[in-house]
Write a protein that holds these residues in place. Structure first.
Motif, mmCIF file in Angstrom:
data_model
loop_
_atom_site.group_PDB
_atom_site.id
_atom_site.type_symbol
_atom_site.label_atom_id
_atom_site.label_comp_id
_atom_site.label_asym_id
_atom_site.label_seq_id
_atom_site.Cartn_x
_atom_site.Cartn_y
_atom_site.Cartn_z
ATOM 1 N N UNK A 1 0.845 -1.198 0.000
ATOM 2 C CA UNK A 1 0.000 0.000 0.000
ATOM 3 C C UNK A 1 0.871 1.235 0.000
ATOM 4 N N UNK A 2 0.653 2.138 -0.944
ATOM 5 C CA UNK A 2 1.485 3.323 -1.093
ATOM 6 C C UNK A 2 0.946 4.543 -0.363
ATOM 7 N N UNK A 3 -0.177 4.378 0.339
ATOM 8 C CA UNK A 3 -0.763 5.519 1.052
ATOM 9 C C UNK A 3 0.097 5.939 2.235
ATOM 10 N N UNK A 4 -0.052 7.205 2.626
ATOM 11 C CA UNK A 4 0.536 7.665 3.887
ATOM 12 C C UNK A 4 -0.099 6.861 5.017
ATOM 13 N N UNK A 5 0.707 6.525 6.027
ATOM 14 C CA UNK A 5 0.202 5.654 7.085
ATOM 15 C C UNK A 5 0.548 6.205 8.465
ATOM 16 N N UNK A 6 -0.390 6.062 9.375
ATOM 17 C CA UNK A 6 -0.157 6.344 10.789
ATOM 18 C C UNK A 6 -0.232 5.003 11.524
ATOM 19 N N UNK A 7 0.713 4.737 12.394
ATOM 20 C CA UNK A 7 0.720 3.507 13.180
ATOM 21 C C UNK A 7 0.203 3.798 14.582
ATOM 22 N N UNK A 8 -0.780 3.025 15.026
ATOM 23 C CA UNK A 8 -1.324 3.164 16.382
ATOM 24 C C UNK A 8 -0.895 1.947 17.182
ATOM 25 N N UNK A 20 -8.316 5.177 16.048
ATOM 26 C CA UNK A 20 -8.145 4.786 14.644
ATOM 27 C C UNK A 20 -9.258 5.348 13.772
ATOM 28 N N UNK A 21 -10.487 5.307 14.281
ATOM 29 C CA UNK A 21 -11.610 5.856 13.516
ATOM 30 C C UNK A 21 -11.421 7.352 13.275
ATOM 31 N N UNK A 22 -10.929 8.062 14.296
ATOM 32 C CA UNK A 22 -10.723 9.503 14.153
ATOM 33 C C UNK A 22 -9.654 9.802 13.113
ATOM 34 N N UNK A 23 -8.611 8.965 13.065
ATOM 35 C CA UNK A 23 -7.563 9.159 12.067
ATOM 36 C C UNK A 23 -8.114 8.887 10.667
ATOM 37 N N UNK A 24 -8.882 7.818 10.514
ATOM 38 C CA UNK A 24 -9.456 7.477 9.209
ATOM 39 C C UNK A 24 -10.421 8.571 8.726
ATOM 40 N N UNK A 25 -11.114 9.209 9.662
ATOM 41 C CA UNK A 25 -12.026 10.297 9.293
ATOM 42 C C UNK A 25 -11.277 11.474 8.676
ATOM 43 N N UNK A 26 -9.967 11.546 8.928
ATOM 44 C CA UNK A 26 -9.135 12.587 8.310
ATOM 45 C C UNK A 26 -8.637 12.150 6.933
ATOM 46 N N UNK A 294 -10.985 -6.583 5.675
ATOM 47 C CA UNK A 294 -10.481 -6.749 7.041
ATOM 48 C C UNK A 294 -9.800 -5.500 7.612
ATOM 49 N N UNK A 295 -9.485 -4.531 6.767
ATOM 50 C CA UNK A 295 -8.862 -3.301 7.264
ATOM 51 C C UNK A 295 -9.831 -2.125 7.299
ATOM 52 N N UNK A 296 -11.130 -2.399 7.088
ATOM 53 C CA UNK A 296 -12.130 -1.321 7.045
ATOM 54 C C UNK A 296 -13.058 -1.351 8.255
ATOM 55 N N UNK A 297 -13.489 -0.162 8.660
ATOM 56 C CA UNK A 297 -14.545 -0.039 9.656
ATOM 57 C C UNK A 297 -15.899 -0.072 8.936
ATOM 58 N N UNK A 298 -16.965 -0.243 9.701
ATOM 59 C CA UNK A 298 -18.295 -0.455 9.123
ATOM 60 C C UNK A 298 -18.717 0.664 8.176
#
Length: 442
Positions: A1-8, A20-26, A294-298
């Motif tokens: 995956x070439x996207x920018x990533x944040x590790x929690x 994690x949800x808050x980060x994905x919302x960005x 498997x890497x997605x929220x609802x």
């Protein structure tokens, strides 16, 4: 995956999925890993920044002190902040408040500042990119192989099926197992949508395994054991169906990220084993299990569904757990108990929809408690079961608050259940949020 990533990194307390949800919302991609994630693994992941999250029961110790000297910006949240404060490093940042403060402007601003100003993320996590990447990945993995999809008719498995169909077409066979733990009329509804007369050009097989599941679950009362039995039996049914249609290389499941997080990260505590994660048997008769979501929220799964052209009425269908009514019946499972829950749940959902409140709630259902009490029906003493009703509001299903139902409507629902459902003489309403409760009862 070439996207920018944040590790929690999760230091316990079960707040990491909320962050994690808050980060994905960005529109920034992130993953949650256990606190034991090694320095080498972190380097391979190559994040733009790292967030340490810990609740009150956190293990307040870094797995490797080298972490703070790797050069990545690091944000400590709540007890995660305490871990960092013993170090002197200009690349370290803190949010001392509980993660729930991120719902408010101050906490959200701090997280936003860390992601975009400190880590220099641009917000390149897009659903369409995910779909394109996933379809390409599936094609490369499957090649000329045959794939079996575990189709329940729920949002997750339906989106998985359509995603696989886009990638490999008729190499995919969808198997729908009626395990006898579905909502009232649900087996027929699923067949109408995905079967021969349905909207999709799928190889669709329906398996009636009701009695088989009832026999396996007879006398079982432990919630974890029930989930694991249901999970294993699902796999065994799929294996048998795979042999009937010839050699099948892959099994597809609609596992989503909360399933994985709640089933345990490393040594962190398990909230519950999801039937398609912790509930899987150790040996399965497939080359590999494919979990495209498997890497997605609802809410991200729903966005994928809409992008794929799946009708809104299917995409926004109320979620239903894989183990079905097995986790909405406290104690042992019998056909009679299943019928009680089906009938009570059908009345509840019918009245909510008639009142136009169905879109206000993320999930609402009836469950059967293991409580029996004395009552009076038709002038005679009864000693019958208590039904519990639940209605919750959430965006990610990791945190949920209770929905309000007008008393007049609740009165109608209760009276109908008491009068129309045999074996019930009491109805309760569950107003417990998540956490501390889970959404399902078991």
């Amino acid at each position: 995956m070439n996207n920018e990533k944040i590790l929690i990194l999760d230091f316990g307390g079960h707040f990491s999925q909320f962050v994690a949800r808050k980060v994905r919302e960005c529109s920034v991609y992130c993953e949650v890993e256990p606190s034991s994630f090694s320095v080498e693994d972190i380097k391979n992941f190559n994040p733009k920044g790292i967030i340490l999250v810990g609740g009150q029961n956190s293990t307040l110790q870094l797995p490797d002190e080298e972490l703070v000297n790797l050069g990545y910006p690091i944000l400590g949240i709540c007890h995660g902040a305490k871990i960092l404060k013993e170090y002197s490093n200009t690349n370290l940042y803190y949010i001392d408040e509980l993660p729930s403060i991120l719902d408010e402007k101050l906490g959200s601003d701090k997280l936003f500042y860390f992601i975009f100003n400190v880590c220099k993320c641009t917000g390149d996590w897009k659903i369409k990119d995910f779909i394109d990447l996933t379809i390409t990945s599936i094609k490369e993995k499957v090649k000329n192989g045959k794939v079996l999809c575990a189709l329940s008719g729920g949002v997750d498995s339906s989106v998985s099926a359509v995603l696989l169909s886009k990638a490999i077409g008729k190499q995919l066979t969808c198997v729908f197992v009626d395990h006898g733990l579905l909502r009232k009329n649900e087996a027929e509804e699923v067949e109408n949508v995905f079967g021969k007369s349905g909207e999709y050009d799928l190889n669709f097989i329906k398996v009636d395994a009701r009695q088989r599941f009832y026999n396996k679950l007879k006398g079982i009362t432990d919630p974890e054991q029930k989930r694991k039995i249901i999970g294993e039996e699902f796999i065994r049914v799929f294996e048998e169906e795979a042999k009937k249609i010839g050699a099948v290389d892959f099994l597809v499941q609609g596992t989503i990220y909360p399933d994985i997080i709640e089933s345990g990260l490393g040594k962190e505590g398990v909230i519950k084993s999801h039937h398609n994660v912790g509930g899987l048997p150790s040996v399965v008769d497939f080359k590999e299990i494919i979990e495209p979501l498997k890497l997605l929220f609802k809410d991200e799964v729903r966005k994928v569904g809409l992008e794929l052209g799946i009708p809104e009425h299917l995409v926004y269908r109320q979620p239903f757990p894989g183990p079905g009514l097995g986790v909405r019946i406290i104690g042992d499972i019998t056909e009679q108990k299943v019928k009680i829950v089906q009938d009570a749940d059908y009345i509840y959902r019918e009245e909510i929809e008639k009142a136009g409140l169905n879109k206000q709630f993320s999930q609402y259902f009836a469950a059967l408690t293991n409580l029996k009490s004395v009552g009076v029906k038709n002038g005679k003493r009864t000693y019958d079961s208590a039904i519990a009703l639940r209605a919750i509001i959430t965006t990610d299903f990791m945190n949920a608050k209770c929905g309000f139902i007008p008393f007049e409507l609740l009165e109608v629902i209760v009276n109908r259940i008491i009068n129309e459902v045999e074996g019930v003489n009491r109805v309760l309403f569950d107003y417990t949020p998540k956490p501390p409760a889970t959404i399902e009862f078991e």
